[in-house]
Design a protein around this motif. Structure first.
Motif, PDB file in Angstrom:
ATOM      1  N   PHE A 161       0.544 -71.107  64.489  1.00  0.00           N
ATOM      2  CA  PHE A 161      -0.668 -70.863  65.272  1.00  0.00           C
ATOM      3  C   PHE A 161      -1.448 -72.169  65.374  1.00  0.00           C
ATOM      4  O   PHE A 161      -1.345 -73.038  64.511  1.00  0.00           O
ATOM      5  CB  PHE A 161      -1.518 -69.724  64.680  1.00  0.00           C
ATOM      6  CG  PHE A 161      -2.141 -70.016  63.345  1.00  0.00           C
ATOM      7  CD1 PHE A 161      -1.447 -69.760  62.176  1.00  0.00           C
ATOM      8  CD2 PHE A 161      -3.422 -70.540  63.250  1.00  0.00           C
ATOM      9  CE1 PHE A 161      -2.027 -70.021  60.930  1.00  0.00           C
ATOM     10  CE2 PHE A 161      -4.011 -70.801  62.011  1.00  0.00           C
ATOM     11  CZ  PHE A 161      -3.301 -70.538  60.854  1.00  0.00           C
ATOM     12  N   ASP A 162      -2.179 -72.288  66.468  1.00  0.00           N
ATOM     13  CA  ASP A 162      -2.974 -73.498  66.698  1.00  0.00           C
ATOM     14  C   ASP A 162      -4.382 -73.249  66.227  1.00  0.00           C
ATOM     15  O   ASP A 162      -5.089 -72.410  66.784  1.00  0.00           O
ATOM     16  CB  ASP A 162      -2.966 -73.854  68.190  1.00  0.00           C
ATOM     17  CG  ASP A 162      -1.614 -74.379  68.610  1.00  0.00           C
ATOM     18  OD1 ASP A 162      -1.030 -75.155  67.836  1.00  0.00           O
ATOM     19  OD2 ASP A 162      -1.133 -73.984  69.694  1.00  0.00           O
ATOM     20  N   ASP A 163      -4.766 -73.973  65.210  1.00  0.00           N
ATOM     21  CA  ASP A 163      -6.111 -73.847  64.668  1.00  0.00           C
ATOM     22  C   ASP A 163      -6.926 -75.017  65.218  1.00  0.00           C
ATOM     23  O   ASP A 163      -6.554 -76.169  65.015  1.00  0.00           O
ATOM     24  CB  ASP A 163      -6.017 -73.907  63.138  1.00  0.00           C
ATOM     25  CG  ASP A 163      -7.351 -73.712  62.452  1.00  0.00           C
ATOM     26  OD1 ASP A 163      -8.351 -74.290  62.926  1.00  0.00           O
ATOM     27  OD2 ASP A 163      -7.395 -73.001  61.434  1.00  0.00           O
ATOM     28  N   PRO A 164      -8.020 -74.744  65.923  1.00  0.00           N
ATOM     29  CA  PRO A 164      -8.768 -75.833  66.548  1.00  0.00           C
ATOM     30  C   PRO A 164      -9.404 -76.792  65.538  1.00  0.00           C
ATOM     31  O   PRO A 164      -9.746 -77.907  65.898  1.00  0.00           O
ATOM     32  CB  PRO A 164      -9.858 -75.129  67.360  1.00  0.00           C
ATOM     33  CG  PRO A 164      -9.849 -73.713  66.953  1.00  0.00           C
ATOM     34  CD  PRO A 164      -8.565 -73.422  66.241  1.00  0.00           C
ATOM     35  N   VAL A 165      -9.505 -76.397  64.287  1.00  0.00           N
ATOM     36  CA  VAL A 165     -10.036 -77.316  63.274  1.00  0.00           C
ATOM     37  C   VAL A 165      -8.914 -77.829  62.366  1.00  0.00           C
ATOM     38  O   VAL A 165      -8.735 -79.036  62.201  1.00  0.00           O
ATOM     39  CB  VAL A 165     -11.151 -76.640  62.434  1.00  0.00           C
ATOM     40  CG1 VAL A 165     -11.582 -77.537  61.289  1.00  0.00           C
ATOM     41  CG2 VAL A 165     -12.350 -76.307  63.320  1.00  0.00           C
ATOM     42  N   ALA A 166      -8.142 -76.943  61.790  1.00  0.00           N
ATOM     43  CA  ALA A 166      -7.115 -77.345  60.819  1.00  0.00           C
ATOM     44  C   ALA A 166      -5.830 -77.857  61.476  1.00  0.00           C
ATOM     45  O   ALA A 166      -4.970 -78.416  60.791  1.00  0.00           O
ATOM     46  CB  ALA A 166      -6.800 -76.172  59.897  1.00  0.00           C
ATOM     47  N   GLY A 167      -5.689 -77.697  62.790  1.00  0.00           N
ATOM     48  CA  GLY A 167      -4.482 -78.145  63.484  1.00  0.00           C
ATOM     49  C   GLY A 167      -3.412 -77.065  63.471  1.00  0.00           C
ATOM     50  O   GLY A 167      -3.611 -75.971  62.941  1.00  0.00           O
ATOM     51  N   THR A 168      -2.244 -77.413  64.035  1.00  0.00           N
ATOM     52  CA  THR A 168      -1.161 -76.426  64.123  1.00  0.00           C
ATOM     53  C   THR A 168      -0.618 -76.115  62.730  1.00  0.00           C
ATOM     54  O   THR A 168      -0.369 -77.024  61.942  1.00  0.00           O
ATOM     55  CB  THR A 168      -0.035 -76.972  65.015  1.00  0.00           C
ATOM     56  OG1 THR A 168      -0.593 -77.230  66.297  1.00  0.00           O
ATOM     57  CG2 THR A 168       1.101 -75.961  65.171  1.00  0.00           C
ATOM     58  N   GLN A 169      -0.471 -74.834  62.441  1.00  0.00           N
ATOM     59  CA  GLN A 169       0.025 -74.391  61.134  1.00  0.00           C
ATOM     60  C   GLN A 169       1.330 -73.635  61.353  1.00  0.00           C
ATOM     61  O   GLN A 169       1.446 -72.876  62.303  1.00  0.00           O
ATOM     62  CB  GLN A 169      -1.001 -73.447  60.477  1.00  0.00           C
ATOM     63  CG  GLN A 169      -2.396 -74.013  60.357  1.00  0.00           C
ATOM     64  CD  GLN A 169      -2.469 -75.175  59.390  1.00  0.00           C
ATOM     65  OE1 GLN A 169      -1.851 -75.146  58.324  1.00  0.00           O
ATOM     66  NE2 GLN A 169      -3.203 -76.225  59.758  1.00  0.00           N
ATOM     67  N   ARG A 170       2.284 -73.862  60.448  1.00  0.00           N
ATOM     68  CA  ARG A 170       3.580 -73.196  60.557  1.00  0.00           C
ATOM     69  C   ARG A 170       4.002 -72.626  59.214  1.00  0.00           C
ATOM     70  O   ARG A 170       3.743 -73.253  58.183  1.00  0.00           O
ATOM     71  CB  ARG A 170       4.675 -74.209  60.949  1.00  0.00           C
ATOM     72  CG  ARG A 170       4.553 -74.772  62.324  1.00  0.00           C
ATOM     73  CD  ARG A 170       5.601 -75.867  62.547  1.00  0.00           C
ATOM     74  NE  ARG A 170       5.102 -76.772  63.563  1.00  0.00           N
ATOM     75  CZ  ARG A 170       5.072 -76.498  64.857  1.00  0.00           C
ATOM     76  NH1 ARG A 170       5.556 -75.343  65.297  1.00  0.00           N
ATOM     77  NH2 ARG A 170       4.570 -77.351  65.720  1.00  0.00           N
ATOM     78  N   ALA A 171       4.670 -71.502  59.259  1.00  0.00           N
ATOM     79  CA  ALA A 171       5.259 -70.943  58.027  1.00  0.00           C
ATOM     80  C   ALA A 171       6.311 -69.917  58.401  1.00  0.00           C
ATOM     81  O   ALA A 171       6.300 -69.369  59.511  1.00  0.00           O
ATOM     82  CB  ALA A 171       4.194 -70.285  57.163  1.00  0.00           C
TER      83      ALA A 171
END
Ligand code: GLU
Length: 318
Positions: A165-175
């Motif tokens: 998911f693209d987090d506008p603060v933390a950046g793209t997160q993957r798992a």
């Protein structure tokens, strides 16, 4: 400012203790993110974690938030069309969702103890947050016998696929939920819904479009994305704000001194000082000068938020 009904944010205090500086900073972002776009805010009390819930903490959280100058359009004290706004009063919603997950063969009863899990989980299988559940009870299928009531929780069968998911603060997160997180509890052994299930059901039922919270919950976001997909519900946009840490680099806690908002309130600290500190630490103001939350609305933008963890010194406000 254009008034839009499109953005719905939420403030979701857990009354498991006092709200502290770190909470204040995250609530400020949640509030600004909604208010800066003419959005609405919902206040929801997340009190399903019953062993740790403190009876005094619910009203104190509301008082702290109002003292900070943050307000909401729906909540336990103001009402609204999506009530009740207290999780312990929403049990039938969680039971219905759980039943659906069981029917879909996405939940199974698990009577493992924490010790069983630690003993069975092999060392290479450490996830982000302790051992990944080794799957001991996962062979259960709908229609199989249930263990004795009170001895098992319901556990979600995670999928083995890459999620992002693209987090506008933390950046793209993957798992990969199955590999990195493992099957997780949907209820406690008492039958009470667990946080992951309750928060998904509530965010969907309340029409929340944006969830702003601490970045310690990023692993939980993947669990919740699994549940949104399984229940065919629309997830909000997730925005994770870096946590506030003490001088030792660890998450702000009691050992770092008294950072309870209630403590500052009783001591006569002006809430604008707290907001000013939070705004500067977030990169929303140049200096930590006193300012009202409402004065930050106009210039707020998510892309201005600094992504470094913030260190606070004890007794910052005397
Ligand atoms: N109630 C949680 C907390 O106080 C927040 C959960 C969430 O934002 O999803 O940490």
């Amino acid at each position: 400012m254009p008034i839009s009904n499109a953005v719905v944010g939420r403030l979701a205090p857990s009354p498991t203790g006092a709200q502290h500086l770190g909470n204040a900073r995250t609530y400020l972002v949640a509030w600004l993110a909604a208010r800066s776009r003419g959005g609405r805010l919902i206040l929801r009390i997340e009190d399903i974690d019953s062993p740790r819930v403190k009876p005094w903490a619910r009203q104190q959280a509301l008082d702290d938030l109002r003292w900070l100058g943050l307000d909401w359009d729906e909540g336990p004290d103001v009402g609204g069309p999506h009530g009740p706004y207290v999780q312990t009063q929403r049990v039938p919603h969680y039971e219905q969702a759980l039943q659906r997950l069981v029917e879909l063969d996405l939940a199974y009863p698990c009577d493992c103890t924490r010790k069983d899990i630690e003993a069975a989980a092999s060392a290479p299988h450490q996830g982000h947050e302790g051992p990944v559940y080794p799957g001991t009870c996962a062979a259960w299928r709908p229609g199989d016998a249930l263990p004795q009531a009170g001895t098992f929780c319901w556990r979600y069968r995670t999928s083995d696929r890459e999620l992002a998911f693209d987090d506008p603060v933390a950046g793209t997160q993957r798992a990969n939920p199955a590999r990195d997180l493992g099957d997780f509890p949907l209820t406690r052994k008492s039958g009470e819904a667990a946080y992951q299930l309750a928060v998904v059901v509530d965010d969907a039922a309340m029409g929340v479009t944006e969830a702003v919270r601490g970045d310690d919950l990023i692993p939980s976001t993947f669990r919740q994305l699994e549940l949104f997909a399984a229940l065919e519900l629309t997830p909000p946009r997730f925005i994770h704000v870096p946590l506030v840490c003490g001088p030792d680099g660890r998450r702000l806690a009691k050992r770092h001194g008294d950072s309870r908002l209630d403590h500052y309130r009783q001591a006569g600290v002006q809430p604008e000082r707290i907001i000013g500190w939070a705004a500067a630490s977030l990169g929303l103001a140049e200096r930590p000068e006193p300012i009202a939350a409402s004065e930050l609305v106009e210039t707020f933008a998510l892309d201005r938020i600094r992504t470094e963890r913030v260190i606070v010194q004890p007794n910052l406000f005397g």
